[in-house]
Scaffold this active site. Structure first.
Site, PDB file in Angstrom:
ATOM      1  N   THR A  32       0.845  -1.206   0.000  1.00 19.14           N
ATOM      2  CA  THR A  32       0.000   0.000   0.000  1.00 19.14           C
ATOM      3  C   THR A  32       0.872   1.245   0.000  1.00 19.14           C
ATOM      4  O   THR A  32       1.942   1.254   0.616  1.00 19.14           O
ATOM      5  CB  THR A  32      -0.899  -0.025   1.254  1.00 19.14           C
ATOM      6  OG1 THR A  32      -1.751  -1.172   1.165  1.00 19.14           O
ATOM      7  CG2 THR A  32      -1.764   1.227   1.360  1.00 19.14           C
ATOM      8  N   GLY A  86       6.254  -0.817  -0.193  1.00 24.34           N
ATOM      9  CA  GLY A  86       7.126   0.303   0.134  1.00 24.34           C
ATOM     10  C   GLY A  86       7.461   0.312   1.614  1.00 24.34           C
ATOM     11  O   GLY A  86       7.141  -0.618   2.356  1.00 24.34           O
ATOM     12  N   ALA A  87       8.110   1.383   2.049  1.00 25.65           N
ATOM     13  CA  ALA A  87       8.439   1.552   3.473  1.00 25.65           C
ATOM     14  C   ALA A  87       8.613   3.041   3.752  1.00 25.65           C
ATOM     15  O   ALA A  87       8.864   3.829   2.830  1.00 25.65           O
ATOM     16  CB  ALA A  87       9.718   0.801   3.824  1.00 25.65           C
ATOM     17  N   LYS A  98       6.948   0.994   8.826  1.00 29.98           N
ATOM     18  CA  LYS A  98       5.896   1.062   7.823  1.00 29.98           C
ATOM     19  C   LYS A  98       4.599   1.538   8.492  1.00 29.98           C
ATOM     20  O   LYS A  98       4.510   1.588   9.697  1.00 29.98           O
ATOM     21  CB  LYS A  98       5.666  -0.317   7.189  1.00 29.98           C
ATOM     22  CG  LYS A  98       6.835  -0.754   6.314  1.00 29.98           C
ATOM     23  CD  LYS A  98       6.590  -2.092   5.623  1.00 29.98           C
ATOM     24  CE  LYS A  98       5.264  -2.259   4.968  1.00 29.98           C
ATOM     25  NZ  LYS A  98       4.897  -1.173   4.032  1.00 29.98           N
ATOM     26  N   GLY A  99       3.627   1.856   7.663  1.00 26.85           N
ATOM     27  CA  GLY A  99       2.325   2.240   8.209  1.00 26.85           C
ATOM     28  C   GLY A  99       1.983   3.701   7.993  1.00 26.85           C
ATOM     29  O   GLY A  99       0.985   4.182   8.513  1.00 26.85           O
ATOM     30  N   GLY A 100       2.807   4.394   7.204  1.00 33.06           N
ATOM     31  CA  GLY A 100       2.491   5.783   6.880  1.00 33.06           C
ATOM     32  C   GLY A 100       1.111   5.911   6.246  1.00 33.06           C
ATOM     33  O   GLY A 100       0.428   6.926   6.408  1.00 33.06           O
ATOM     34  N   GLU A 107      -0.525  -5.274   6.107  1.00 34.71           N
ATOM     35  CA  GLU A 107       0.790  -5.440   5.460  1.00 34.71           C
ATOM     36  C   GLU A 107       1.605  -6.503   6.204  1.00 34.71           C
ATOM     37  O   GLU A 107       2.257  -7.351   5.581  1.00 34.71           O
ATOM     38  CB  GLU A 107       1.547  -4.109   5.453  1.00 34.71           C
ATOM     39  CG  GLU A 107       0.924  -3.077   4.524  1.00 34.71           C
ATOM     40  CD  GLU A 107       1.524  -1.684   4.626  1.00 34.71           C
ATOM     41  OE1 GLU A 107       1.311  -0.917   3.695  1.00 34.71           O
ATOM     42  OE2 GLU A 107       2.189  -1.371   5.625  1.00 34.71           O
TER      43      GLU A 107
HETATM   44  C1  5RP Z   1       1.532   2.110   4.064  1.00 34.14           C
HETATM   45  C2  5RP Z   1       2.995   1.870   4.067  1.00 34.14           C
HETATM   46  C3  5RP Z   1       3.770   2.392   2.902  1.00 34.14           C
HETATM   47  O1  5RP Z   1       4.500   1.346   2.368  1.00 34.14           O
HETATM   48  C4  5RP Z   1       4.690   3.478   3.345  1.00 34.14           C
HETATM   49  O2  5RP Z   1       3.933   4.463   4.034  1.00 34.14           O
HETATM   50  C5  5RP Z   1       5.419   4.114   2.176  1.00 34.14           C
HETATM   51  O3  5RP Z   1       4.515   4.838   1.400  1.00 34.14           O
HETATM   52  P1  5RP Z   1       4.943   5.644   0.110  1.00 34.14           P
HETATM   53  O4  5RP Z   1       5.329   4.637  -0.918  1.00 34.14           O
HETATM   54  O5  5RP Z   1       3.698   6.416  -0.246  1.00 34.14           O
HETATM   55  O6  5RP Z   1       6.084   6.539   0.482  1.00 34.14           O
HETATM   56  O7  5RP Z   1       3.566   1.288   4.952  1.00 34.14           O
HETATM   57  O8  5RP Z   1       0.916   1.692   5.250  1.00 34.14           O
END
Ligand code: 5RP
Length: 223
Positions: A32, A86-87, A98-100, A107
């Site tokens: 995500t 992603g991370a 993670k978890g932004g 996940e």
């Molecule tokens: C979502 C996540 C995403 O992998 C993480 O926040 C990175 O997001 P982005 O690719 O938009 O920088 O852990 O819960």
């Protein structure tokens, strides 16, 4: 190169990784976020190779389905070769925050089933020590105040993410001010707090492969 161009480049590299290594017709786990979204758009071009996908969020499921990719329930599959996500941060030991996007629990569940976790990110996410990015913690709503107090005892400054309800109906606390020198230990410790669903440290099950977009191209790092 802009950050979006780097995300696009790493998404293409991940598509090639999947095309080369995922057995024909096998199941792919999909993460995500904005980098994962670029990846989803890329794998639309190789969808005939993919037997089905498992999504780590409702948003990802919708995007996958929108491209005509089959989205499966995790309970209906026995194995998943590769999970791509992603991370927000990744350290030299392949531990991540993670978890932004608030999807950390799903996940972590999908990652637990996957044979290989492929982390895709741009160079800004690579850090020496995790914790500059606030650590997301998914919490059962009635436990929010209790969990906050416990997180303060661990040295963090938790802040409820306004307007956020997860796909599981829970809340997110973003914990600021942590310098995470023992990611696996802290992951376990936070998960012991009653009312925590899970936290955004992915250390016990870190990434196996990192595809890292830099100004000089996409680098591949292995655990
Ligand atoms: C979502 C996540 C995403 O992998 C993480 O926040 C990175 O997001 P982005 O690719 O938009 O920088 O852990 O819960």
């Amino acid at each position: 190169m802009t950050q979006d161009e780097m995300k696009q480049a790493v998404a293409r590299a991940a598509r090639d990784y999947v095309a080369d290594r995922l057995p024909l017709g096998a199941i792919l786990g999909v993460g995500t976020g904005s980098t994962a979204n670029f990846f989803i758009d890329e794998i639309a071009g190789i969808k005939e190779r993919i037997g089905g996908t498992v999504a780590s969020s409702e948003a990802t499921a919708r995007r996958l389905a929108g491209h005509g990719l089959r989205v499966l329930d995790l309970n209906d599959i026995d194995a998943m070769g590769i999970y791509v996500d992603g991370a927000d941060e990744i350290d030299g030991g392949m531990a991540m925050v993670k978890g932004g996007g608030g999807a950390l629990t799903r996940e972590k569940i999908v990652a637990a089933v996957a044979g290989t976790f492929v982390c895709i990110c741009d160079a800004s996410k690579r850090v020496q020590t995790l914790g500059r990015y606030p650590l997301p913690v998914e919490v059962i709503p009635m436990a929010c105040a209790h969990v906050s107090r416990e997180l303060v005892k661990l040295g963090g400054a938790p802040k409820r993410r306004e307007g956020m309800v997860t796909d599981n109906g829970n809340l997110i606390l973003d914990v600021h001010g942590l310098s995470i020198t023992d990611p696996a230990g802290l992951e376990t410790e936070i998960n012991q707090i009653v009312g925590v669903v899970t936290n955004g440290l992915f250390a016990r099950r870190g990434a196996d492969v990192l595809l890292l977009a830099t100004a000089d191209g996409v680098q591949t790092c292995m655990r």
